[in-house]
Design an enzyme around this catalytic site. Structure first.
Site, PDB file in Angstrom:
ATOM      1  N   GLY A  29       0.801  -1.227   0.000  1.00  0.00           N
ATOM      2  CA  GLY A  29       0.000   0.000   0.000  1.00  0.00           C
ATOM      3  C   GLY A  29       0.828   1.268   0.000  1.00  0.00           C
ATOM      4  N   ALA A  30       2.161   1.119   0.056  1.00  0.00           N
ATOM      5  CA  ALA A  30       3.033   2.314   0.101  1.00  0.00           C
ATOM      6  C   ALA A  30       3.066   3.039  -1.252  1.00  0.00           C
ATOM      7  CB  ALA A  30       4.447   1.931   0.514  1.00  0.00           C
ATOM      8  N   GLY A  31       2.768   2.307  -2.325  1.00  0.00           N
ATOM      9  CA  GLY A  31       2.732   2.953  -3.645  1.00  0.00           C
ATOM     10  C   GLY A  31       3.753   2.427  -4.641  1.00  0.00           C
ATOM     11  N   LYS A  32       4.298   1.239  -4.391  1.00  0.00           N
ATOM     12  CA  LYS A  32       5.318   0.672  -5.298  1.00  0.00           C
ATOM     13  C   LYS A  32       4.760   0.481  -6.716  1.00  0.00           C
ATOM     14  CE  LYS A  32       5.698  -2.969  -2.678  1.00  0.00           C
ATOM     15  NZ  LYS A  32       4.745  -2.638  -1.589  1.00  0.00           N
ATOM     16  N   SER A  33       3.613  -0.196  -6.808  1.00  0.00           N
ATOM     17  CA  SER A  33       3.048  -0.481  -8.144  1.00  0.00           C
ATOM     18  C   SER A  33       2.674   0.803  -8.858  1.00  0.00           C
ATOM     19  CB  SER A  33       1.787  -1.344  -8.051  1.00  0.00           C
ATOM     20  OG  SER A  33       1.934  -2.336  -7.111  1.00  0.00           O
ATOM     21  N   THR A  34       2.179   1.792  -8.108  1.00  0.00           N
ATOM     22  CA  THR A  34       1.786   3.070  -8.720  1.00  0.00           C
ATOM     23  C   THR A  34       3.016   3.737  -9.340  1.00  0.00           C
ATOM     24  OG1 THR A  34       0.099   3.275  -7.005  1.00  0.00           O
ATOM     25  CG2 THR A  34       0.619   5.263  -8.251  1.00  0.00           C
TER      26      THR A  34
ATOM     27  N   ARG B 228      -6.603 -10.005  -8.575  1.00  0.00           N
ATOM     28  CA  ARG B 228      -7.572  -8.932  -8.319  1.00  0.00           C
ATOM     29  C   ARG B 228      -8.238  -8.582  -9.641  1.00  0.00           C
ATOM     30  NH1 ARG B 228      -2.875  -5.720  -5.263  1.00  0.00           N
ATOM     31  NH2 ARG B 228      -2.990  -6.823  -3.294  1.00  0.00           N
TER      32      ARG B 228
ATOM     33  N   ARG C 223      -8.177   1.342  -1.597  1.00  0.00           N
ATOM     34  CA  ARG C 223      -7.868   0.497  -2.766  1.00  0.00           C
ATOM     35  C   ARG C 223      -8.896  -0.609  -2.944  1.00  0.00           C
ATOM     36  NH1 ARG C 223      -1.990  -2.330  -3.264  1.00  0.00           N
ATOM     37  NH2 ARG C 223      -3.004  -3.935  -1.987  1.00  0.00           N
TER      38      ARG C 223
ATOM     39  N   ARG D 274      -1.686  -7.199   6.575  1.00  0.00           N
ATOM     40  CA  ARG D 274      -0.771  -6.322   5.834  1.00  0.00           C
ATOM     41  C   ARG D 274      -0.283  -5.160   6.702  1.00  0.00           C
ATOM     42  NH1 ARG D 274      -1.121  -6.806  -0.306  1.00  0.00           N
ATOM     43  NH2 ARG D 274      -1.872  -8.945  -0.521  1.00  0.00           N
TER      44      ARG D 274
ATOM     45  N   ASN E  15       6.654   8.241   0.153  1.00  0.00           N
ATOM     46  CA  ASN E  15       5.647   8.541  -0.866  1.00  0.00           C
ATOM     47  C   ASN E  15       4.467   9.292  -0.248  1.00  0.00           C
ATOM     48  OD1 ASN E  15       3.971   8.615  -3.102  1.00  0.00           O
ATOM     49  ND2 ASN E  15       3.354   6.465  -2.911  1.00  0.00           N
ATOM     50  N   ASP E  16       4.673  10.617  -0.097  1.00  0.00           N
ATOM     51  CA  ASP E  16       3.591  11.481   0.386  1.00  0.00           C
ATOM     52  C   ASP E  16       2.937  12.088  -0.857  1.00  0.00           C
ATOM     53  OD1 ASP E  16       1.960  13.185   1.699  1.00  0.00           O
ATOM     54  OD2 ASP E  16       3.504  14.199   2.876  1.00  0.00           O
TER      55      ASP E  16
END
Ligand SMILES: Nc1ncnc2c1ncn2[C@@H]1O[C@H](COP(=O)(O)OP(=O)(O)OP(=O)(O)O)[C@@H](O)[C@H]1O
Ligand SMILES: Nc1nc2c(ncn2[C@@H]2O[C@H](COP(=O)(O)O)[C@@H](O)[C@H]2O)c(=O)[nH]1
Length: 213
Positions: free
Chosen positions: A29-34, A59, A152, A163, A186-187
């Protein structure tokens, strides 16, 4: 912990196998895939994604062979036993792993191979000769992480809590000196993306140059 600077980027690799891979890690959820999706879109053909295996259910919208190789526990264990994985880990009740084939497929295209893996994977990759650039993507706070994961809408209450527990462990373990070359908080997404691009600039340029020759 080192912020905004990369260790050992200029050190020649013992074995030159093309561009240096990149490991993106950090809590779910930190934003790696984004961040990764932006990178792959902006630098199509420069970066290639190492498609992991997982035993979790796909998913909505996820494509087998593109996002993950979705497999059963039996299938995955068989391949692990056959020595086909560089690393594997149990995360939130499912198995995840990077196969040798996944990395080789990207390297065969002379692309920068990007691995999206959890912190156990980072520790296991450290025991190999892959020599990637290690980047941890972290949320501004656990509360914000929880909100992002809830928004999400991919998790059940049970998997979300698992998680979040794993996230707390991840953030603690990430403090180990030298584990990561760079930590990105990742802010603001654009700011985080700029930091990511900046640290990868040297490898991007090298790869672009090698295409010209
Ligand atoms: N800077 C940001 N500000 C607000 N929302 C963000 C930001 N970065 C990512 N998000 C959102 O947070 C959610 C989690 O991001 P993402 O799926 O990329 O995380 P992840 O680290 O890849 O998670 P996982 O490890 O579970 O795959 C997504 O819905 C994404 O749109
Ligand atoms: N050790 C590994 N971790 C992996 C791999 N592929 C993904 N992951 C990590 O799993 C969690 C959860 O991912 P999700 O897609 O279910 O949200 C996340 O932290 C990924 O980085 C892998 O091959 N090895």
């Amino acid at each position: 912990m080192i912020h905004g600077r990369i260790r050992g980027a200029g050190i020649a690799r013992a074995v030159m196998q093309g561009p240096r891979p990149v490991v993106l890690s950090g809590p779910s959820g930190a934003g790696k895939s984004t961040l990764l999706k932006k990178l792959l879109k902006d630098y199509e053909n420069i970066f290639g994604f190492s498609v992991s295996h997982t035993t979790r259910q796909p998913r909505p919208g996820e494509v087998n062979g593109k996002d993950y190789h979705f497999v059963t526990r039996e299938e995955m264990q068989k391949e692990i036993d056959a020595g086909e994985f560089i690393e594997h880990a149990e995360f939130s009740g499912n198995m995840y792993g990077t196969s040798k084939g996944a990395v080789q497929a990207v390297q065969a295209q002379n692309q920068i191979c990007v691995l999206d893996i959890d912190i156990q994977g980072v520790k296991n990759i450290k025991k190999t000769d892959l020599n990637p650039i290690y980047i941890s993507v972290q949320p501004p706070s656990i509360d914000i992480l929880e909100k992002r994961l809830r928004d999400r809408k991919t998790e059940t209450e049970e998997s979300l809590l698992k998680r979040l527990t794993a996230a707390r462990v991840d953030l603690e373990l990430s403090k180990e000196p030298g584990l990561f070359d760079l930590v990105i908080i990742n802010d603001d997404l654009e700011k985080a993306y700029s930091e990511l691009k900046e640290v990868l600039l040297e490898e991007i340029k090298k790869t672009q140059e090698s295409r010209k020759s």
